[in-house]
Design an enzyme around this catalytic site. Structure first.
Site, short mmCIF file in Angstrom:
data_model
loop_
_atom_site.label_atom_id
_atom_site.label_comp_id
_atom_site.label_asym_id
_atom_site.label_seq_id
_atom_site.Cartn_x
_atom_site.Cartn_y
_atom_site.Cartn_z
N TYR A 186 -3.00 -0.83 10.29
CA TYR A 186 -2.97 -1.15 8.86
C TYR A 186 -1.65 -0.70 8.24
CZ TYR A 186 -4.24 -0.95 3.90
OH TYR A 186 -4.26 -1.11 2.54
N SER A 198 0.83 -1.20 0.00
CA SER A 198 0.00 0.00 0.00
C SER A 198 0.86 1.25 0.00
CB SER A 198 -0.90 0.01 1.24
OG SER A 198 -1.55 1.26 1.40
#
Length: 680
Positions: free
Chosen positions: A570, A557
């Protein structure tokens, strides 16, 4: 005269029925025909035609587009210019001058058989029971004993114009006959109507089956050899999965192959019997079989429960011996104008107690090769039950295997797609980015294993990509090592091995530091950091065993390098994944395994994470409506474009394709340009 469409319709229906029965013929094996009258549009006069299954078609799925249509007078007229068996191959090119109109499908080598036989309908088939008679040492005497004068023996001859002439002369000399046994090959039957032809084909086959059952020896393959019996189902699948990587490497020494595993009872019983080494060494007899199985299989000569390391060592030695033997076979028979050797690796590997591994350029070819090997075993059993199995000799096998017509067919094949012959495992692939990646890899020619928490959703996603030769769905919780190993095992048993792994499974809980619980932290790290580790570890074992290199891709990400608010768990686990890429690239490079990462951002539409509540949470953080979140993300990028799952899939395709073969340890942003996430 019967209308043309009725003739073709009856031929297709008959072909589909015959081709759908595995006791009648094998996949893409055999051919059928019908004769009838049409009007020649150039003259307005009636013209007699023959419709015959075209080259490379399959009877079970044949459609009118798969038929070749030829003028019967022209095909039969070729007899006047036939130059003899030494120039047999020239006759196939001559068929182009016999076509009616555009002619439909390309005519096969067996076209002359169908045209020259003086009956309106003809079937040529490869039933196991028929081949058993055809490949028996006293096949001619058996044919007379079983059928009297209703079925006539035709000595072995390579398919072609001369074989058609042979059958026609035998038919003329035996007007009472309904068909023939083709030595070493199969059967041919004929009839005045489509129904009569089909009935006669089935009568020849069922009569052979009944005769073998009633008169055959009870143990034609010999007694069971202690220690060579089939292992229990779970044990043999575990052993098969443990050997799959090495065996695929063996089959792919010269060119990459996809594999298929079968523990069919026919195979297991054959390998348990005393005569299997002798019979396996003789190989198949039917040309349709050994074109796909090679001249003979490679057979492990150890019991199924032999120590794994002993088996591995022995397989390596057997492979060397097989390659030397196959090379010698090629050199014994090759002439200066023979096609180059297509590789010396086995297409079939038999492992007593465990089963059969078959290989081909794609999953369907590998699976069908295994089916043909089973057909060959059935034929061996039938021949040994009544007589002695005696296939066509090695020189004839070579002439078929390295036939210039077969080589020309191979050269006409379309260029393979970028990922053809590769096996991919994608986690979290039943939805969102993972589903898009799986779809792109399948479109690129890969065999795809879709792993997801939900088995039903994984199987549904796989079914959308095509048959089980294209994709399968498996259930997998990536936080559990046993389920990860089961998913990898499923991949290697379905497709022979593994080449490409995409760590995509993920989730996100958008919370502030103080709101993030230990459970939140552990869940996200278990799924993405630990899960990626478990998947990569299990896959690496196979990749190393194969010795073929491979790819591991992490869907990380933008958050792996960019510090945004309210997502500490996350972002931290994405940073963990990003560093796994670097660590594994350094460790696995010596095995030819490339490890790369992709850093997406703002993938809202179609994203499983955003649909799970993350989108609403992020929209609240940024003060926009959830339906405008994708537009918001696009607006803050340099390119101003919204990122979709397909864009991530495109990056996976490029990273794992042939154009970036020398790239590893790379992170590719797929975010439309977020300067704060630039790698530096």
């Amino acid at each position: 005269m019967t209308m043309v469409h009725e003739v073709v319709e009856a031929l297709i229906a008959r072909s589909n029925r015959l081709g759908s029965d595995p006791t009648v013929t094998n996949y893409a094996g055999g051919n059928t025909s019908a004769k009838g009258v049409d009007v020649d549009p150039a003259s307005g006069e009636p013209v007699e035609l023959v419709w015959v299954k075209g080259s490379g078609g399959d009877l079970g799925t044949l459609t009118p587009a798969g038929l070749a249509a030829l003028r019967l007078d022209r095909v039969r007229g070729l007899e006047a210019v036939y130059p003899g068996v030494e120039r047999e191959d020239e006759m196939v090119a001559a068929f182009d001058y016999c076509l009616h109109g555009k002619g439909g499908a390309a005519p096969s080598i067996d076209t002359s058989m169908h045209a020259l036989v003086e009956q309106p309908h003809v079937d040529h088939l490869h039933p196991d029971a028929g081949i058993a008679i055809a490949a028996a040492a006293d096949g001619e005497a058996l044919t007379a004993r079983i059928y009297g004068d209703r079925v006539v023996w035709v000595p072995w001859r390579r398919p072609g114009f001369q074989l058609g002439l042979d059958i026609r002369e035998i038919q003329r000399a035996n007007p009472q006959a309904v068909g023939c046994i083709l030595g070493g090959h199969g059967i041919t039957a004929w009839g005045a109507t489509s129904e009569e032809c089909e009935e006669r084909s089935l009568w020849i086959i069922r009569t052979a089956e009944s005769y073998i059952a009633e008169h055959g020896k009870p143990e034609p393959l010999g007694p069971v050899v202690p220690g060579f019996e089939a292992l229990a189902p779970e044990a043999r699948r575990e052993r098969a999965a443990a050997l799959a990587g090495q065996l695929r490497g063996i089959a792919s020494h010269d060119r990459p192959m996809v594999g298929h595993f079968s523990d069919d009872e026919v195979v297991l019983d054959f390998l348990a019997r005393a005569e299997h080494p002798r019979l396996a060494a003789l190989g198949s007899s039917c040309p349709d079989h050994f074109l796909r199985t090679k001249v003979r299989p490679m057979v492990l000569d150890l019991p199924g429960d032999a120590p794994l390391e002993q088996v591995r060592e022995r397989l390596g030695a057997l492979h060397e011996a097989y390659r030397a033997d196959y090379t010698a076979y090629y050199e014994r028979h090759a002439s200066p104008d023979s096609p180059a050797m297509r590789g010396a690796d086995p297409a079939i590997v038999l492992v007593p107690g465990v089963g059969m591994f078959s290989y081909g350029k794609d999953a369907q070819t590998a699976r069908v090769a295994g089916e043909f090997a089973i057909n060959a075993i059935n034929a061996m059993r039938g021949a040994e039950a009544l007589s002695t199995y005696r296939p066509i000799d090695e020189a004839e096998k070579f002439r078929i295997e390295y036939w210039s017509l077969e080589e020309a067919k191979l050269q006409r094949m379309p260029k393979p797609r970028s990922h053809a012959g590769r096996v991919a495992l994608v986690t979290g692939a039943a939805s969102g980015i993972g589903r898009a990646i799986a779809g792109r890899l399948a479109a690129d020619g890969a065999c795809v294993v879709i792993a997801d928490l939900s088995l039903a959703k994984a199987q549904e996603a796989a079914a959308e990509l095509g048959s089980t030769d294209v994709a399968i769905g498996v259930q997998c919780d990536v936080t559990r090592a046993d389920q990860v190993q089961a998913a990898v095992d499923a991949a290697v048993l379905a497709f022979g091995g593994l080449d490409l792994v995409v760590n995509n499974a993920g989730l996100s809980l958008s919370k502030t530091l103080l709101e993030t619980t230990e459970a939140d932290w552990d869940l996200q790290h278990d799924v993405m950091a630990k899960g990626s580790f478990l998947v990569s570890r299990a896959a690496a074992r196979v990749l190393i065993d194969q010795g073929l290199g491979g790819d591991i891709v992490y869907i990380s990400s933008k958050n792996a390098v960019f510090a945004g608010p309210n997502n500490i768990a996350y972002s931290a686990t994405k940073a963990d994944q990003a560093h796994q890429v670097r660590l594994l690239a350094a460790e696995l490079g010596s095995h030819g395994v490339r490890v790369n990462g992709i850093n997406p951002d703002g993938v809202v539409r179609g994203s499983g994470i955003f649909a799970g509540g993350w989108g609403a949470s992020r929209a609240k953080v940024y003060g926009v409506a959830e339906e405008d979140l994708g537009k918001y993300y696009a607006g803050r990028t340099l390119l101003g474009r919204e990122v979709l799952p397909e864009h991530v899939a495109n990056a996976v395709s490029v990273l794992t394709g042939p154009d970036l073969s020398h790239t590893t340890g790379l992170h590719v942003p797929v975010d439309s340009g977020v300067p704060a996430a630039f790698l530096r």
